[in-house]
Enzyme design. Structure first.
Site, short mmCIF file in Angstrom:
data_model
loop_
_atom_site.label_atom_id
_atom_site.label_comp_id
_atom_site.label_asym_id
_atom_site.label_seq_id
_atom_site.Cartn_x
_atom_site.Cartn_y
_atom_site.Cartn_z
N ARG A 90 -4.03 -11.65 -0.18
CA ARG A 90 -5.03 -10.68 0.10
C ARG A 90 -4.97 -10.37 1.56
O ARG A 90 -4.85 -11.22 2.51
CB ARG A 90 -6.32 -11.16 -0.29
CG ARG A 90 -6.40 -11.71 -1.84
CD ARG A 90 -6.13 -10.76 -2.84
NE ARG A 90 -6.87 -9.80 -3.01
CZ ARG A 90 -6.63 -8.46 -3.72
NH1 ARG A 90 -5.30 -8.33 -4.24
NH2 ARG A 90 -7.47 -7.78 -4.04
N HIS A 102 1.75 -3.54 0.04
CA HIS A 102 0.96 -4.15 -1.09
C HIS A 102 1.58 -4.00 -2.39
O HIS A 102 1.11 -3.54 -3.48
CB HIS A 102 -0.48 -3.61 -1.40
CG HIS A 102 -1.20 -4.67 -1.89
ND1 HIS A 102 -2.67 -5.09 -1.36
CD2 HIS A 102 -1.07 -5.39 -2.58
CE1 HIS A 102 -3.22 -5.82 -2.30
NE2 HIS A 102 -2.24 -6.29 -3.15
#
Length: 313
Positions: free
Chosen positions: A228, A276
Site C-alpha cells: 500500500r 499500482h
C-alpha cells in the site's frame, strides 16, 4: 434468508463489468433507495462514499474488490457487519509474478544494463548466484507466502517478517517488534506486502531502510513495495537513494495516487515505477467467489476470509 439486493459502490473502477457479472445471480444497484434502504443485503465496494453503508438495516456483509481493506475502515460510518477481503488464485498469481519479476530484474542488474544500453556500453559486470542474495518479505499472508515459495524454488535465501509468528518451511521467519531489526539486518532485497493499518502507516522510512544489509552481492540494498502506498514515505525513499542507503527501488504504490507528475520518482534513474498494477482485480475471477460466498452465507455457512477488525486486515 431472502436474497435481497447488492449495492455496488466503487470509485476508481468502472462498475459496468462488475455489475454485469454480479447481475447473473443478484439484483445490483449503484445507489441505495434512500439512506435506510431495507432491500440491500450485501455491499461490494472500493473507496465507497463516507457513511453510505451506515444506516442500511439489513446489510449482512461487505466485500472489498481489492486486496486492501484500509479504504473500508476509512469510512467513519462503517456498520458492524462482516468485511470479506479478496483471496483469489489469479490475484495471488499476479502478485507473485510482479514480485519475482522485480526481484530477478534487480538481481540480474536490469537497471545497470538499461543505462549501459543508452550509452552503447558493452560491459558484463560480475553476477552473483541467487543463493548469495537474501530476499526479505514484510507480510507473510497469502500473497507473501506464495511469492516466497517461488523465490525459494529459484534458489534465493528468503526471510519473512510478520506481526505474529508465521512459520514457513525454508523461510527464516521473524515476528513482531523484536524481530524487525534482525530481519532487516539479514535482508538484501526488501519486498513490502503489508496491509495498511495504524501501526504500519509510514513504516517504510529512513530509519527502517538504514537497517537493511548494505554489503552484499548486489552492491547495495533494494526496496520493492507492492503493498500500500501509505506504508512508505516517498521523501524518505528519495533521500535513501541519494545518500546510498538504497541502491535501487521498484515502486508500484505511492503516498498519493496517481503519482503526481511533479514527483521526482518518475525520472529517478534508480527507481522503477508502475501504476499500482502489480495485482489488478479482475471481476471475471473475483465475482464468482463473492457470489458463492453470498449463497453459502444464506444457507447458514460461514463466510471465508473475514477481516479481523482489531488487526485491521
Amino acid at each position: 434468508m431472502e436474497k435481497g439486493r447488492v449495492l455496488l459502490a466503487v470509485t476508481g473502477f468502472h462498475p459496468q463489468r462488475w455489475r454485469e457479472l454480479l447481475s447473473a445471480e443478484r439484483e445490483v444497484v449503484l445507489e441505495p433507495d434512500g439512506a435506510s434502504d431495507p432491500s440491500i443485503t450485501y455491499a461490494v465496494v472500493w473507496k465507497q462514499k463516507a457513511n453510505l453503508l451506515s444506516s442500511l438495516p439489513n446489510l449482512r456483509a461487505i466485500f472489498s474488490i481489492g486486496a486492501g481493506v484500509d479504504h473500508i475502515f476509512a469510512d467513519p460510518g462503517l456498520p458492524d457487519v462482516p468485511i470479506v477481503k479478496v483471496v483469489a488464485d489469479n490475484l495471488t498469481q499476479y502478485m507473485t509474478e510482479y514480485v519475482v519479476w522485480r526481484v530477478l530484474d534487480h538481481h540480474r542488474q536490469g537497471m545497470l544494463y538499461q543505462a549501459q544500453q543508452k550509452k552503447k556500453t558493452w560491459h558484463e559486470p560480475p553476477q552473483r548466484p541467487a543463493g548469495d542474495i537474501s530476499v526479505g518479505i514484510m507480510g507473510l499472508g497469502n500473497l507473501g507466502r506464495a511469492a516466497a515459495s517461488v523465490l525459494l524454488s529459484l534458489g534465493f535465501a528468503v526471510n519473512g517478517w510478520s506481526r505474529t509468528e508465521r512459520p514457513m518451511k525454508g523461510v527464516s521467519t521473524y515476528a513482531g517488534e523484536a524481530g524487525l531489526i534482525p530481519f532487516l539486518n539479514a535482508t538484501d532485497i526488501l519486498v513490502v506486502l503489508l496491509p495498511l493499518t495504524a501501526q504500519t502507516q509510514g513504516i517504510v522510512n529512513c530509519s527502517l531502510l538504514k537497517e537493511l544489509r548494505k554489503r552484499n552481492g548486489l552492491g547495495g540494498s533494494v526496496l520493492i513495495n507492492a503493498g500500500r502506498g501509505r506504508l512508505q514515505k516517498d521523501a524518505d525513499i528519495l533521500r535513501a537513494l541519494e545518500d546510498g542507503t538504497l541502491k535501487e527501488a521498484s515502486l508500484d504504490v505511492f503516498e498519493v495516487e496517481p503519482l503526481p507528475k511533479t514527483s521526482p520518482l518518475w525520472a529517478h534513474p534508480k527507481v522503477f515505477v508502475t501504476p499500482h498494477a502489480a495485482a489488478t482485480s479482475d471481476p471475471v475471477h473475483l465475482v464468482p467467489i463473492m457470489l458463492r460466498q453470498m449463497a453459502g452465507y444464506e444457507r447458514g455457512e460461514k463466510l471465508d476470509n473475514i477481516v479481523d477488525r482489531e488487526a485491521g486486515y
